[in-house]
Design a protein around this motif. Structure first.
Motif, short mmCIF file in Angstrom:
data_model
loop_
_atom_site.label_atom_id
_atom_site.label_comp_id
_atom_site.label_asym_id
_atom_site.label_seq_id
_atom_site.Cartn_x
_atom_site.Cartn_y
_atom_site.Cartn_z
N MET A 99 0.87 -1.25 -0.18
CA MET A 99 -0.14 0.04 0.18
C MET A 99 0.99 1.26 0.13
N LYS A 100 0.57 2.10 -0.79
CA LYS A 100 1.18 3.50 -0.90
C LYS A 100 1.28 4.29 0.37
N LYS A 101 2.38 5.04 0.61
CA LYS A 101 2.38 5.85 1.93
C LYS A 101 0.97 6.69 2.09
N VAL A 102 0.53 7.42 0.91
CA VAL A 102 -0.43 8.24 1.00
C VAL A 102 -1.66 7.44 1.23
N ASP A 103 -1.85 6.37 0.56
CA ASP A 103 -3.06 5.50 1.09
C ASP A 103 -3.06 5.12 2.49
N LYS A 104 -2.06 4.88 3.09
CA LYS A 104 -2.03 4.65 4.30
C LYS A 104 -2.27 5.86 5.35
N ILE A 105 -1.78 7.00 5.14
CA ILE A 105 -2.04 8.26 5.62
C ILE A 105 -3.39 8.54 5.60
N VAL A 106 -4.07 8.25 4.41
CA VAL A 106 -5.61 8.45 4.17
C VAL A 106 -6.20 7.55 5.08
N ASN A 107 -5.89 6.29 5.26
CA ASN A 107 -6.63 5.51 6.05
C ASN A 107 -6.47 5.63 7.47
N PHE A 108 -5.51 6.42 7.82
CA PHE A 108 -5.09 6.52 9.33
C PHE A 108 -6.17 7.79 9.61
N MET A 109 -6.20 8.90 8.83
CA MET A 109 -7.08 9.98 9.09
C MET A 109 -8.23 9.70 9.23
N ARG A 110 -8.87 8.62 8.28
CA ARG A 110 -10.24 8.19 8.38
C ARG A 110 -10.60 7.62 9.77
#
Length: 212
Positions: free
Chosen positions: A1-12
């Motif tokens: 998973m891309k870094k930005v995707d992980k960040i988005v999931n964390f924000m959710r």
């Protein structure tokens, strides 16, 4: 998973923190949530920072404030009153929050995963000056907010589960404040205790072994 995707999931996942309700009411009767508390705690840190005599890492304190309650989004809130009335809840709280912060850690890419996790652990251990100050202000901010409903109508505390404990807590000095030994924090504690006492008297609230 891309870094930005992980960040988005964390924000959710942080949205879960925004819906964790606390026992405290805002001045207009709305129920406070964890995100509101974190916001106000962060501001309180900024407001007392210029008056601290000891050298502190200001950025670290703000980071500690941001992460200190994020595990509650998954573990839920265990109120201070309930923990006092039911001591076994403290261990249950710790176990659930450890599991929760590990889940949150997995959502993040390195080096953010270790950073968030280590900040959370630093706050929980309360071994650094920064963690102690944030912990003290966390409690003081809650006590101050508890007095805001309808300009100091503290009768609602009694309606909370084990709410009688809040009246006792509101009038007690906190050992961690004395340990930190910073005048601005000590003065803040005195002011909030005085405010609680005045509101309890005005509302004709009485607690065991204490006339108000």
């Amino acid at each position: 998973m891309k870094k930005v995707d992980k960040i988005v999931n964390f924000m959710r996942s942080l949205e879960e923190v925004c819906i964790v309700q606390r026992d405290l009411l805002l001045y207009n009767g709305l129920i406070e949530n964890d995100a509101m508390h974190i916001f106000k705690l962060s501001f309180l840190i900024m407001l007392i920072r210029p008056y601290l005599k000891q050298e502190v890492n200001y950025t670290k304190m703000l980071e500690l404030a941001l992460v200190h309650d994020i595990a509650e989004g998954k573990a839920g809130d265990y109120t201070a009153a309930n923990q006092i009335a039911n001591p076994n809840l403290k261990e249950e709280k710790q176990l659930k929050e450890i599991k929760a912060i590990k889940e949150l850690k997995k959502l993040l890419p390195p080096p953010l995963d270790k950073k968030i996790y280590n900040l959370y652990q630093e706050y929980e251990k309360k071994e650094t000056l920064e963690a102690k100050i944030v912990s003290a202000l966390d409690k003081l901010e809650a006590n101050l907010q508890a007095n805001q409903y309808k300009d100091g109508d503290v009768r609602y505390w009694k309606k909370c589960e084990n709410g009688e404990e809040y009246y006792k807590m509101a009038l007690k000095k906190k050992p961690i404040v004395a340990e930190i030994n910073e005048k601005i924090i000590t003065d803040l504690e005195k002011t909030i205790i005085s405010l609680s006492s005045e509101n309890m008297k005005r509302c004709k609230v009485k607690i065991k072994d204490k006339k108000c």
